[in-house]
Enzyme design. Structure first.
Site, PDB file in Angstrom:
ATOM      1  N   HIS A 125     -53.934  14.400   7.456  1.00 31.84           N
ATOM      2  CA  HIS A 125     -53.358  13.074   7.666  1.00 31.84           C
ATOM      3  C   HIS A 125     -54.366  12.191   8.429  1.00 31.84           C
ATOM      4  CE1 HIS A 125     -49.632  15.126   6.720  1.00 31.84           C
ATOM      5  NE2 HIS A 125     -48.923  13.988   6.811  1.00 31.84           N
ATOM      6  N   GLN A 175       0.823  -1.208   0.000  1.00 33.72           N
ATOM      7  CA  GLN A 175       0.000   0.000   0.000  1.00 33.72           C
ATOM      8  C   GLN A 175       0.854   1.255   0.000  1.00 33.72           C
ATOM      9  OE1 GLN A 175      -3.434  -0.267  -0.651  1.00 33.72           O
ATOM     10  NE2 GLN A 175      -2.377  -2.188  -1.045  1.00 33.72           N
ATOM     11  N   GLU A 201      -8.572   1.361   5.954  1.00 31.62           N
ATOM     12  CA  GLU A 201      -9.191   0.894   4.708  1.00 31.62           C
ATOM     13  C   GLU A 201      -8.991  -0.622   4.600  1.00 31.62           C
ATOM     14  OE1 GLU A 201      -7.108   2.012   1.197  1.00 31.62           O
ATOM     15  OE2 GLU A 201      -8.764   1.486  -0.130  1.00 31.62           O
ATOM     16  N   HIS A 202      -7.748  -1.064   4.808  1.00 32.62           N
ATOM     17  CA  HIS A 202      -7.456  -2.508   4.802  1.00 32.62           C
ATOM     18  C   HIS A 202      -6.894  -2.910   6.147  1.00 32.62           C
ATOM     19  CE1 HIS A 202      -6.540  -1.120   0.599  1.00 32.62           C
ATOM     20  NE2 HIS A 202      -7.451  -2.033   0.365  1.00 32.62           N
ATOM     21  N   HIS A 249       1.471   3.001  -3.336  1.00 32.94           N
ATOM     22  CA  HIS A 249       0.418   3.675  -4.102  1.00 32.94           C
ATOM     23  C   HIS A 249       0.724   5.147  -4.329  1.00 32.94           C
ATOM     24  CE1 HIS A 249      -2.776   1.076  -5.295  1.00 32.94           C
ATOM     25  NE2 HIS A 249      -2.647   0.383  -4.188  1.00 32.94           N
ATOM     26  N   ASP A 254      -7.083  -6.577  -3.850  1.00 32.63           N
ATOM     27  CA  ASP A 254      -6.968  -5.482  -4.827  1.00 32.63           C
ATOM     28  C   ASP A 254      -7.357  -5.951  -6.226  1.00 32.63           C
ATOM     29  OD1 ASP A 254      -6.216  -3.512  -3.150  1.00 32.63           O
ATOM     30  OD2 ASP A 254      -4.065  -3.625  -3.574  1.00 32.63           O
TER      31      ASP A 254
HETATM   32  N1  LIG Z   1      -9.579   3.989  -1.580  1.00 38.01           N
HETATM   33  C1  LIG Z   1      -9.622   3.240  -2.656  1.00 38.01           C
HETATM   34  O1  LIG Z   1     -10.443   2.352  -2.773  1.00 38.01           O
HETATM   35  C2  LIG Z   1      -8.636   3.466  -3.763  1.00 38.01           C
HETATM   36  C3  LIG Z   1      -8.547   2.593  -4.876  1.00 38.01           C
HETATM   37  C4  LIG Z   1      -7.654   2.902  -5.909  1.00 38.01           C
HETATM   38  C5  LIG Z   1      -6.884   4.058  -5.831  1.00 38.01           C
HETATM   39  N2  LIG Z   1      -6.971   4.855  -4.724  1.00 38.01           N
HETATM   40  C6  LIG Z   1      -6.280   6.117  -4.594  1.00 38.01           C
HETATM   41  O2  LIG Z   1      -6.731   6.958  -5.645  1.00 38.01           O
HETATM   42  C7  LIG Z   1      -5.774   7.956  -5.858  1.00 38.01           C
HETATM   43  C8  LIG Z   1      -5.554   8.154  -7.354  1.00 38.01           C
HETATM   44  O3  LIG Z   1      -4.914   9.391  -7.551  1.00 38.01           O
HETATM   45  P1  LIG Z   1      -4.129   9.774  -8.882  1.00 38.01           P
HETATM   46  O4  LIG Z   1      -3.600  11.160  -8.702  1.00 38.01           O
HETATM   47  O5  LIG Z   1      -3.193   8.697  -9.218  1.00 38.01           O
HETATM   48  O6  LIG Z   1      -5.215   9.755 -10.047  1.00 38.01           O
HETATM   49  P2  LIG Z   1      -6.594  10.489 -10.274  1.00 38.01           P
HETATM   50  O7  LIG Z   1      -7.119   9.940 -11.560  1.00 38.01           O
HETATM   51  O8  LIG Z   1      -7.461  10.408  -9.082  1.00 38.01           O
HETATM   52  O9  LIG Z   1      -6.226  12.008 -10.492  1.00 38.01           O
HETATM   53  C9  LIG Z   1      -5.614  12.496 -11.657  1.00 38.01           C
HETATM   54  C10 LIG Z   1      -6.283  13.790 -12.039  1.00 38.01           C
HETATM   55  O10 LIG Z   1      -6.096  14.770 -11.019  1.00 38.01           O
HETATM   56  C11 LIG Z   1      -6.242  16.037 -11.619  1.00 38.01           C
HETATM   57  N3  LIG Z   1      -5.223  16.944 -11.090  1.00 38.01           N
HETATM   58  C12 LIG Z   1      -3.930  16.649 -10.841  1.00 38.01           C
HETATM   59  N4  LIG Z   1      -3.294  17.771 -10.407  1.00 38.01           N
HETATM   60  C13 LIG Z   1      -4.214  18.767 -10.407  1.00 38.01           C
HETATM   61  C14 LIG Z   1      -4.175  20.156 -10.059  1.00 38.01           C
HETATM   62  N5  LIG Z   1      -3.058  20.711  -9.622  1.00 38.01           N
HETATM   63  N6  LIG Z   1      -5.310  20.876 -10.186  1.00 38.01           N
HETATM   64  C15 LIG Z   1      -6.457  20.303 -10.607  1.00 38.01           C
HETATM   65  N7  LIG Z   1      -6.550  18.992 -10.947  1.00 38.01           N
HETATM   66  C16 LIG Z   1      -5.434  18.247 -10.845  1.00 38.01           C
HETATM   67  C17 LIG Z   1      -6.069  15.886 -13.089  1.00 38.01           C
HETATM   68  O11 LIG Z   1      -7.285  16.187 -13.713  1.00 38.01           O
HETATM   69  C18 LIG Z   1      -5.758  14.410 -13.286  1.00 38.01           C
HETATM   70  O12 LIG Z   1      -6.474  13.900 -14.367  1.00 38.01           O
HETATM   71  C19 LIG Z   1      -4.515   7.528  -5.120  1.00 38.01           C
HETATM   72  O13 LIG Z   1      -4.398   8.322  -3.949  1.00 38.01           O
HETATM   73  C20 LIG Z   1      -4.789   6.059  -4.749  1.00 38.01           C
HETATM   74  O14 LIG Z   1      -4.165   5.672  -3.549  1.00 38.01           O
HETATM   75  C21 LIG Z   1      -7.854   4.601  -3.731  1.00 38.01           C
HETATM   76  N1  LIG Z   2      -5.201  -0.865  -2.949  1.00 43.43           N
HETATM   77  C1  LIG Z   2      -6.026   0.042  -3.745  1.00 43.43           C
HETATM   78  C2  LIG Z   2      -7.209   0.452  -2.937  1.00 43.43           C
HETATM   79  O1  LIG Z   2      -6.844   1.203  -1.845  1.00 43.43           O
HETATM   80  C3  LIG Z   2      -6.528  -0.572  -5.008  1.00 43.43           C
HETATM   81  C4  LIG Z   2      -5.529  -1.033  -5.981  1.00 43.43           C
HETATM   82  C5  LIG Z   2      -5.616  -1.012  -7.322  1.00 43.43           C
HETATM   83  N2  LIG Z   2      -4.515  -1.548  -7.845  1.00 43.43           N
HETATM   84  C6  LIG Z   2      -3.753  -1.956  -6.854  1.00 43.43           C
HETATM   85  N3  LIG Z   2      -4.360  -1.615  -5.697  1.00 43.43           N
HETATM   86 ZN   LIG Z   3      -3.389  -1.600  -3.792  1.00 42.12          ZN
END
Ligand SMILES: NC(=O)c1ccc[n+]([C@@H]2O[C@H](COP(=O)([O-])OP(=O)(O)OC[C@H]3O[C@@H](n4cnc5c(N)ncnc54)[C@H](O)[C@@H]3O)[C@@H](O)[C@H]2O)c1
Ligand SMILES: N[C@H](CO)Cc1c[nH]c[nH+]1
Ligand SMILES: [Zn+2]
Length: 868
Positions: free
Chosen positions: A855, A693, A762-763, A696, A796
């Protein structure tokens, strides 16, 4: 006088600027342009301040009173992170001898003897009361001594004007509370420009002071003059404002548009010239050149050229390719690095170094990093006190046959931490801070378990609201604009890919198709089993039948993150239950790649679940497009899926807008895991789960709760964590997340589960003896992984459970995505005449109590009717 101080005073704040502290007094920006800041660190604020320091140590030049910190390591960590100077108790000074004058003693009242011995390290006298006779005495004693850096801090409520006067006589640097300062005359406050004007020496009849204007790289742009008034205006407006000798106050750029953002003000060594560091828009000089001393040169010039090429390089040109094709740029950097290493003559070395710098700068500009950012990083590194071993990493070391220095000089592992020990940043070792629940107060454990702070909700809202408004107003055009900007997919002309998706867009290796198909089937099975086959029906009284049945939500928008990593597995986790629930319209949204295409795995999943379209956009723009609909994006009824803070904030925002009429699933932010491990746990397994994790994103957090582990057992996990982390391709991200991750030592399983339930991870991974028996103690968690053969990554991807889960402690009130997320429940009542007779009295009486006569009558009229 302290040579690093830009101005002849230090600004003291209660909480680091920007972390929500100062209410009245100078703003964060105003403090930042004065350069130096002083604050006191307590154990409970240590983590927060450390993170602040890691981010802003060049912006604020921090000085700390660390007398309340007990751990030497914590103090060294602050120095390592860039603290300019820390003030410790006098008896601790000898513990920090190696850091020279960066560590100085603090005393509450100074004796002649202390002053005499303070010449090497400097001295801080806190609680200085300018109204007492001791103050005058201190001036007399201090005058004769040449103290290198002598600071005095006033008691609360002191007369600051008098205090400054005494500081000047004693050649001391006054520490002034930011709440007592203002950028211009204000009642009860000292005006910063006035203090400066009193300190500078002008040899001009009009009293103006020469002011050198430089950019962030210290390149001189020109020479101007300042007055007390112009400095006040500059600080207040945070722009370049000077005093023209002919035309009075001069707001630079007011007529030409070539304005300046003020970065920092400083006085020179003998107080007869000011320096303004500015961010110049356009050019400084009235001639066709960047500054009055000519044009930019060297790396700065290269940066400017690259920035303008990035904005306007014709599609298909080599530069455009370099910016959009990460692989090409990577290959060029590697190629040039090798050529530099192979260069023989000085000419060859300078030629190849220039090539490497060219491609390195292209990499930086492509990532939106400026030369100033790089220089700041270099400066920050110069303050480090824990030197790297300098060993080459992983494959490079292997390739060149290099052994780490530690392998030859230090074979024995470091001794295990005996009790609470902060090891943040200790050398290059990737390791988590360790706290022992039996030795640390609960509030300290709570503080350490806080999720890494993100940008404040306000700051994020300010960014996403204009994006959402623009998409609402301008539809596709706005969505495309943001995709061009954030995803660099400038060739994209339509924000949507509609089904049927062409085969050519889902070409995948056989083994990937197989993996997706296996995972698809397991997720389908588990979610199909959650279906309510028939409506729930209960006869609450004879003749009163209540039912609940479910219907699929018609149109769902599924967000698949794609910023730091492309996550086709999230497409499965959202798409499969939507399909099983029977949602009619399934819309995917995911940021496209720089060439405008979408990852084939996502297209393949979209095809398998029967999605009607894929919105080729990310962030707030994708959320807005699905919430309101555009010319080509279908409006949906509910938006689901994880994302970064922009995505999460946009989901919250649209769900609160009644015009959008859209629901959302839950706040699912940066991934996190909490592992509970006991003596039975395999250290390698524990470390691998934590890292899975941590990789990520830097905003992820991982927590280890170690039950009754000996020092050696904990060390085994730490060693594994470090070893495995250094082998990971995403080691840099891991370093970031591990820096705010934590191990908590507890004695019993109950203590472990109490902590876990409070954290609501979360996990949750249970690597303990008889793990399945402990599940009954789990009260708050997104998803639980039981026993040594259940790594979190099976959840995942492929086990069947959903990975879209609540983070940030929201597992206390939200469930993760499941079949119910894609349906709504409708209830029905069906009464016979007997039923109405049975329940009628209760209804009529309550209607009477609420004075809602209509009513009551809706029942009575029927009961009357029955009697006829
Ligand atoms: N909780 C869950 O179940 C779960 C599952 C999978 C992923 N995640 C999390 O999701 C998140 C994914 O984030 P990511 O950034 O990789 O992708 P994302 O797709 O969520 O975000 C990317 C987008 O953010 C926007 N962005 C970036 N910088 C910006 C700025 N300065 N101003 C405005 N918009 C901006 C852009 O539009 C870009 O397309 C990670 O934190 C990951 O840990 C959580
Ligand atoms: N662990 C993430 C959810 O918190 C989900 C994910 C996608 N790919 C790998 N991991
Ligand atoms: Zn993961």
């Amino acid at each position: 006088m302290e040579s690093t101080l830009p101005l002849p005073f230090l600004v003291s704040v209660n909480v680091p600027p920007g972390l929500g502290g100062e209410k009245e007094g100078l703003s964060r920006e105003e403090v930042s342009c004065l350069g130096c800041v002083y604050f006191e660190v307590a154990p409970q604020t240590f983590e927060k301040i450390l993170r602040f320091l890691q981010r802003h140590n060049t912006e604020f030049q921090p000085f700390f009173d660390v007398t309340r910190l007990e751990s030497r390591d914590d103090i060294v960590t602050l120095l390592d992170a860039g603290a300019r100077k820390v003030f410790v108790k006098p008896e601790q000074l000898s513990d920090f001898a190696e850091f020279g004058s960066r560590v100085a003693p603090v005393v509450s009242d100074a004796s002649a003897q202390q002053l005499a011995s303070a010449t090497e390290h400097g001295l801080l006298v806190s609680n200085f009361d300018p109204a007492t006779p001791e103050a005058a005495q201190l001036v007399e004693e201090a005058k004769s001594k040449k103290i290198n850096s002598f600071f005095i801090k006033p008691i609360a409520g002191a007369d600051l004007e008098k205090f400054i006067g005494i500081a000047a006589q004693a050649n001391a640097i006054p520490i002034l509370p930011s709440t007592g300062l203002s950028s211009k005359e204000a009642s009860g406050k000292l005006a910063v420009p006035k203090i400066l004007a009193a300190s500078w020496k002008s040899d001009r009849a009009d009293g103006l002071i020469p002011t050198v204007v430089v950019d962030e790289h210290n390149t001189a742009l020109g020479l101007v003059y300042s007055s007390e008034e112009s400095v006040g205006e500059a600080i207040r407006t945070q722009t370049g404002v000077y005093q023209s000798r002919k035309r009075g106050l001069w707001y630079k750029g007011a007529s030409s548009g070539d304005t300046q953002e003020l970065v920092q003000i400083s006085l020179d060594c003998d107080n007869d010239a000011l320096k303004f560091v500015v961010r110049q828009k356009g050019r400084f000089c009235h001639l066709e050149q960047a500054g009055c001393f000519g044009d930019l040169k060297g790396i700065k010039k290269l940066e400017q050229t690259l920035i303008s090429r990035k904005q306007s390089a014709p599609a298909g040109s080599y530069t455009a390719r370099l910016f959009s094709d990460e692989k090409l740029l990577r290959a060029k950097i590697m190629e040039e690095a090798e050529e530099l290493c192979d260069a023989k003559t000085p000419e060859e070395v300078s030629f190849e170094a220039a090539d490497l710098i060219y491609f390195a700068m292209t990499r930086a500009v492509a990532a939106g990093v400026t030369l100033a950012d790089i220089e700041k990083s270099l400066d920050a590194k110069s303050f480090k006190v824990k030197r790297r071993t300098g060993d080459a990493k992983g494959k490079w070391a292997e390739k060149e046959g290099i052994k780490p220095a530690s392998a030859t000089t230090a074979p024995a592992p470091a001794p295990a931490p005996a009790k609470e020990e902060s090891k943040l940043g200790a050398s290059d070792r990737i390791t988590m801070k360790v706290l022992d629940i039996s030795q640390v107060p609960v509030d300290q454990i709570d503080a350490a378990l806080k999720r890494p702070s993100q940008k404040s909700a306000d700051a994020i809202t300010k960014i996403i609201v204009p994006i959402i408004d623009n998409v609402r107003k301008n539809g596709d055009k706005a969505v495309l604009e943001y995709t061009h900007k954030f995803e660099k997919a400038t060739s994209l002309t339509s924000p949507v890919l509609k089904a049927p998706f062409p085969e050519s867009l889902m070409q995948l290796p056989e083994e990937t198709i197989k993996a997706i198909d296996v995972s698809f089937e397991n997720i389908r099975k588990f979610h199909a089993a959650q279906k309510e086959e028939k409506p729930l029906q209960v006869e609450t009284m004879p003749g009163v039948v209540c039912s609940r049945f479910s219907r699929p939500i018609e149109a769902v928008g599924l967000y698949i993150p794609g910023g730091t990593a492309v996550l086709p597995s999230t497409a499965l986790m959202l798409g499969v239950p939507a399909m099983v629930a029977g949602c009619k319209k399934i819309v995917f949204a995911s940021p496209p790649r720089a060439d405008g295409s979408i990852t084939p795995e996502i297209v393949y999943v979209a095809h398998k679940v029967g999605a009607e379209s894929i919105v080729l956009a990310g962030g707030a723009q994708a959320v807005a497009a699905m919430a309101y609909g555009t010319e080509s994006v279908t409006k949906v009824d509910k938006i689901l899926g994880p994302g970064n803070q922009f995505v999460t904030a946009a989901k919250m925002y649209v769900s609160n807008d009644t015009n959008a009429g859209v629901g959302i699933d839950m706040p699912a932010g940066p991934s996190e895991v909490l592992v509970v491990a006991d003596k039975d746990a395999n250290p390698a397994f524990v470390a691998s789960d934590l890292l899975s994790q941590a990789e990520h994103g830097v905003d992820s957090q991982v927590v280890l709760i170690a039950i009754d582990l000996s020092d050696a057992e904990l060390l085994a996990i730490e060693d594994e964590l470090h070893r495995q982390a250094t082998e990971l391709p995403r080691v840099d991200i891991v370093r970031g997340s591990i820096a705010h991750s934590i191990t908590v030592k507890v004695k019993t399983i109950d203590e472990a589960m109490d902590l876990s339930n409070k954290y609501a991870p979360e996990h949750l991974i249970l690597q303990i003896k008889d793990a399945d028996k402990v599940v009954e103690k789990v009260m708050n968690a997104g998803s639980v992984f039981i026993g040594e053969w259940t790594p979190e990554s099976v959840g995942d991807y492929s086990a069947g459970v959903n990975h879209s889960l609540p983070t940030y402690g929201y597992a206390k009130q939200y469930s993760g995505v499941n079949l119910a997320s894609f349906v709504k429940h409708i209830t029905s009542s069906n009464l016979t005449a007997e039923g109405l007779r049975n329940v009628g009295d209760a209804v009529m009486q309550l209607a009477k109590v609420e004075e809602l006569e209509a009513h009551r009558r809706a029942v009575s009229i029927r009961l009357e009717h029955m009697k006829r």
